[in-house]
Design a protein around this motif. Structure first.
Motif, short mmCIF file in Angstrom:
data_model
loop_
_atom_site.label_atom_id
_atom_site.label_comp_id
_atom_site.label_asym_id
_atom_site.label_seq_id
_atom_site.Cartn_x
_atom_site.Cartn_y
_atom_site.Cartn_z
N THR A 22 0.82 -1.21 0.00
CA THR A 22 0.00 0.00 0.00
C THR A 22 0.85 1.26 0.00
O THR A 22 0.55 2.23 -0.71
CB THR A 22 -0.93 0.01 1.23
N THR A 23 1.92 1.26 0.79
CA THR A 23 2.79 2.44 0.86
C THR A 23 3.46 2.70 -0.49
O THR A 23 3.52 3.85 -0.95
CB THR A 23 3.87 2.25 1.94
N ALA A 24 3.95 1.66 -1.13
CA ALA A 24 4.61 1.83 -2.43
C ALA A 24 3.63 2.37 -3.46
O ALA A 24 3.97 3.26 -4.26
CB ALA A 24 5.20 0.50 -2.89
N ILE A 25 2.39 1.86 -3.46
CA ILE A 25 1.38 2.34 -4.40
C ILE A 25 1.08 3.82 -4.16
O ILE A 25 0.93 4.61 -5.11
CB ILE A 25 0.10 1.50 -4.29
N SER A 26 1.01 4.22 -2.90
CA SER A 26 0.73 5.63 -2.58
C SER A 26 1.89 6.53 -2.96
O SER A 26 1.70 7.65 -3.42
CB SER A 26 0.41 5.77 -1.09
N MET A 27 3.12 6.06 -2.75
CA MET A 27 4.29 6.83 -3.17
C MET A 27 4.26 7.07 -4.68
O MET A 27 4.48 8.19 -5.16
CB MET A 27 5.58 6.09 -2.80
N ALA A 28 3.99 5.99 -5.42
CA ALA A 28 3.93 6.13 -6.87
C ALA A 28 2.79 7.05 -7.30
O ALA A 28 2.92 7.81 -8.27
CB ALA A 28 3.76 4.74 -7.51
N ALA A 29 1.68 7.01 -6.56
CA ALA A 29 0.51 7.82 -6.92
C ALA A 29 0.80 9.31 -6.79
O ALA A 29 0.22 10.13 -7.52
CB ALA A 29 -0.68 7.44 -6.04
N VAL A 30 1.67 9.70 -5.85
CA VAL A 30 2.01 11.11 -5.69
C VAL A 30 2.64 11.65 -6.97
O VAL A 30 2.27 12.72 -7.46
CB VAL A 30 2.97 11.29 -4.49
N LYS A 31 3.59 10.91 -7.51
CA LYS A 31 4.25 11.36 -8.74
C LYS A 31 3.31 11.28 -9.93
O LYS A 31 3.32 12.14 -10.81
CB LYS A 31 5.51 10.53 -8.98
N ARG A 32 2.47 10.23 -9.95
CA ARG A 32 1.55 10.07 -11.08
C ARG A 32 0.50 11.18 -11.11
O ARG A 32 0.11 11.65 -12.18
CB ARG A 32 0.85 8.71 -10.98
N SER A 33 0.05 11.62 -9.95
CA SER A 33 -0.98 12.66 -9.92
C SER A 33 -0.45 13.96 -10.52
O SER A 33 -1.17 14.67 -11.24
CB SER A 33 -1.47 12.89 -8.49
N TYR A 34 0.81 14.29 -10.23
CA TYR A 34 1.40 15.49 -10.81
C TYR A 34 1.56 15.33 -12.32
O TYR A 34 1.36 16.27 -13.09
CB TYR A 34 2.75 15.78 -10.17
N CYS A 35 1.93 14.11 -12.74
CA CYS A 35 2.08 13.83 -14.17
C CYS A 35 0.74 14.02 -14.89
O CYS A 35 0.69 14.64 -15.96
CB CYS A 35 2.60 12.42 -14.37
N PHE A 36 -0.33 13.50 -14.31
CA PHE A 36 -1.66 13.67 -14.91
C PHE A 36 -2.07 15.14 -14.96
O PHE A 36 -2.65 15.61 -15.93
CB PHE A 36 -2.70 12.87 -14.11
N HIS A 37 -1.75 15.86 -13.87
CA HIS A 37 -2.09 17.28 -13.81
C HIS A 37 -1.35 18.07 -14.89
O HIS A 37 -1.92 18.97 -15.52
CB HIS A 37 -1.74 17.83 -12.43
N LYS A 38 -0.10 17.71 -15.13
CA LYS A 38 0.74 18.46 -16.08
C LYS A 38 0.49 18.05 -17.52
O LYS A 38 0.45 18.90 -18.43
CB LYS A 38 2.21 18.24 -15.72
N ASN A 39 0.28 16.75 -17.77
CA ASN A 39 0.25 16.24 -19.14
C ASN A 39 -1.12 15.78 -19.62
O ASN A 39 -1.26 15.42 -20.79
CB ASN A 39 1.24 15.07 -19.28
N GLY A 40 -2.11 15.76 -18.73
CA GLY A 40 -3.43 15.30 -19.13
C GLY A 40 -3.74 13.91 -18.61
O GLY A 40 -2.84 13.13 -18.28
N HIS A 41 -5.04 13.59 -18.54
CA HIS A 41 -5.48 12.35 -17.92
C HIS A 41 -5.29 11.14 -18.81
O HIS A 41 -5.39 10.00 -18.32
CB HIS A 41 -6.95 12.47 -17.51
N ASN A 42 -5.03 11.33 -20.09
CA ASN A 42 -4.90 10.19 -21.00
C ASN A 42 -3.46 9.73 -21.17
O ASN A 42 -3.19 8.75 -21.86
CB ASN A 42 -5.48 10.55 -22.37
#
Length: 483
Positions: free
Chosen positions: A142-162
């Motif tokens: 769970t911790t590893a998934i949440s760590m990865a999600a932090v970086k992914r959320s910024y990526c989605f915000h910057k580059n789009g949801h697709n």
């Protein structure tokens, strides 16, 4: 006051030390020679709520999507009732043989030993430690998934949801393991008791963030589909797969309702007037009721927000994309919570092995004794060869298993399914029958046996469903892939 892990691996209240060490007068002592306990209905209820509410809340929306409105709500209420009912039975086993004036049992296993004895104690220990190991592995996932999600959320915000925005999950498992190796070298967890308090605050924080985001999504009139029976059978879901997912959802709900392992320890913090078992029963009612309402809110709002497409983890499954910074805060709270929670659950395992090795190789002092070293800027620190090697190996093993089975819902469901019946139902029921001398084939005896049997069937079904989910996920999983 706070709950800590003592040197013997048992959870106890920080303020409890032998009175002789504190120079307390007889009037300041309890009947067992310990300093007078000061816990109340309020503190015990708070401990229960803190112990129950955790990462299990993250999968409740997904569980509702698999079960639907009818079975989903029924399952939540049923698990809540069984947890409360069995906790009232367990509360009467804190003292033996009389629940009010008997001798105190300080831990779960001690209560089992006093009331059941024999092979039951070994079975309890086996299940208890297996559960602790399983929880630490699920925390690493769970911790590893949440760590990865932090970086992914910024990526989605910057580059789009697709945009794929994949992150290598194993890198974050290694980061988590590296941190835990350091924390694990602290001899006793009470040295960092503040970490458990911070972890409790974090669990409430990310749960409330998820609840708030779900309510905001509902208010936005999102077009989602819910149903009385949950995810419908169709081209993408066969009848067999539907059944397996429903069983897996049972395990996820079971994992969210469990505090049996620490109930005795919480009760040991209560003052003796009124009797501890009476206060504990009221606390259990308050704590479980409060938790159930909170879980119902999270599960129901999450299902309303996402419908049958609810993600397995409603903070990392990206049903939410914005505000990305709030999602990041929620995931950071999960990381902080589980960094501390991992230590709470692994310390008893550490101490069990270290106590055994200390007895087995007590003559080899170099391996079993603490050694003092001087570290620049940090001063004098103690280390133990056995502790350094064993704890490091344990953390590495749990990390490797987490990288092999990085499947949140399946693993959480399996741990919940395996542990719920023996720890929450079977042992409390059998202890109560033994201590209260419940007559065979009486109304109470029949009810308790039927309840235990039904819970056994449900737990086995949930464990089987989650195991099938793990096997299915492994067929499509490639080690070291991106998450």
């Amino acid at each position: 006051m706070a709950i800590e892990v003592q040197g013997n691996g048992n959870l106890r209240e920080v303020s409890f030390e032998m009175a002789g060490q504190q120079g307390l007068a007889n009037g300041d002592l309890d009947d067992d020679g310990h300093a007078k306990r000061t816990g109340t209905l309020v503190t015990a209820s708070a401990y229960i709520i803190t112990a129950v509410i955790g990462s299990g809340v993250l999968s409740l929306a997904w569980a509702m999507a698999q079960l639907g409105w009818v079975i989903g709500l029924l399952v939540l209420v049923s698990f809540s009732f069984i947890t409360w009912h069995c906790s009232t039975l367990q509360a009467d086993c804190y003292r033996s043989p009389d629940p009010i004036h008997g001798r105190r049992n300080y831990t779960y296993m001690e209560a089992v030993k006093t009331n059941l004895g024999g092979v039951q104690v070994q079975l309890c220990g086996l299940v208890q430690y297996a559960n602790l190991v399983g929880v630490t592995i699920s925390y690493a996932i769970t911790t590893a998934i949440s760590m990865a999600a932090v970086k992914r959320s910024y990526c989605f915000h910057k580059n789009g949801h697709n945009v794929p925005c994949d992150e290598p999950l194993n890198v974050y498992v290694i980061i988590f393991a590296s941190t835990e190796i350091v924390l694990s070298q602290i001899p006793n967890f009470h040295k960092i008791w503040w970490l458990s308090i911070m972890a409790a605050v974090m669990s409430f924080s990310y749960s409330l963030i998820g609840l708030g985001l779900s309510i905001a999504k509902i208010a936005g009139n999102s077009n989602v589909s819910t149903s009385l029976t949950g995810l419908p059978v169709g081209m993408d879901l066969s009848s067999r797969e539907k059944v397996w997912k429903m069983l897996q959802a049972l395990g996820n709900v079971a994992s969210a309702f469990s505090f049996a392992l620490v109930l005795i320890e919480i009760q040991d913090t209560l003052k003796s007037s009124p009797p501890e078992n009476k206060t504990m029963k009221k606390s259990a009612l308050i704590g479980v009721s409060t938790t159930t309402v909170f879980y119902m809110l999270c599960g129901v709002t999450g299902y309303l927000a996402f419908g049958n497409a609810a993600p397995g983890n409603f903070l990392t499954g990206f049903g939410f994309y914005e505000p990305f910074w709030l999602i990041d805060i929620g995931n950071i709270c999960i990381v902080i919570h589980l960094l501390g929670g991992y230590q709470v659950f692994c310390q008893p395992v550490f101490q069990f092995v270290e106590n055994w090795s200390g007895t087995r190789w007590h003559s080899r002092g170099f391996f079993t004794s603490d050694h003092i070293i001087s570290v620049p800027l940090l001063g004098s620190l103690s280390f133990n060869i056995t502790r350094v090697i064993w704890r490091t190996v344990y953390v590495i093993i749990t990390a490797v298993v987490a990288m092999t089975f990085p499947f949140f819902n399946s693993f959480v469901g399996f741990v919940g399914g395996v542990a719920f019946w023996p720890l929450t139902v079977y042992f409390p029921v059998e202890m109560y029958i033994s201590q209260a001398k419940v007559q065979r084939f009486s109304g109470m005896w029949i009810w308790l046996k039927i309840m235990s049997l039904v819970c056994l069937v449900v737990s086995l079904a949930a464990a089987c469903g989650s195991l099938q989910g793990l096997i299915h996920d492994l067929r499509e999983y490639k080690p070291f892939r991106n998450f």
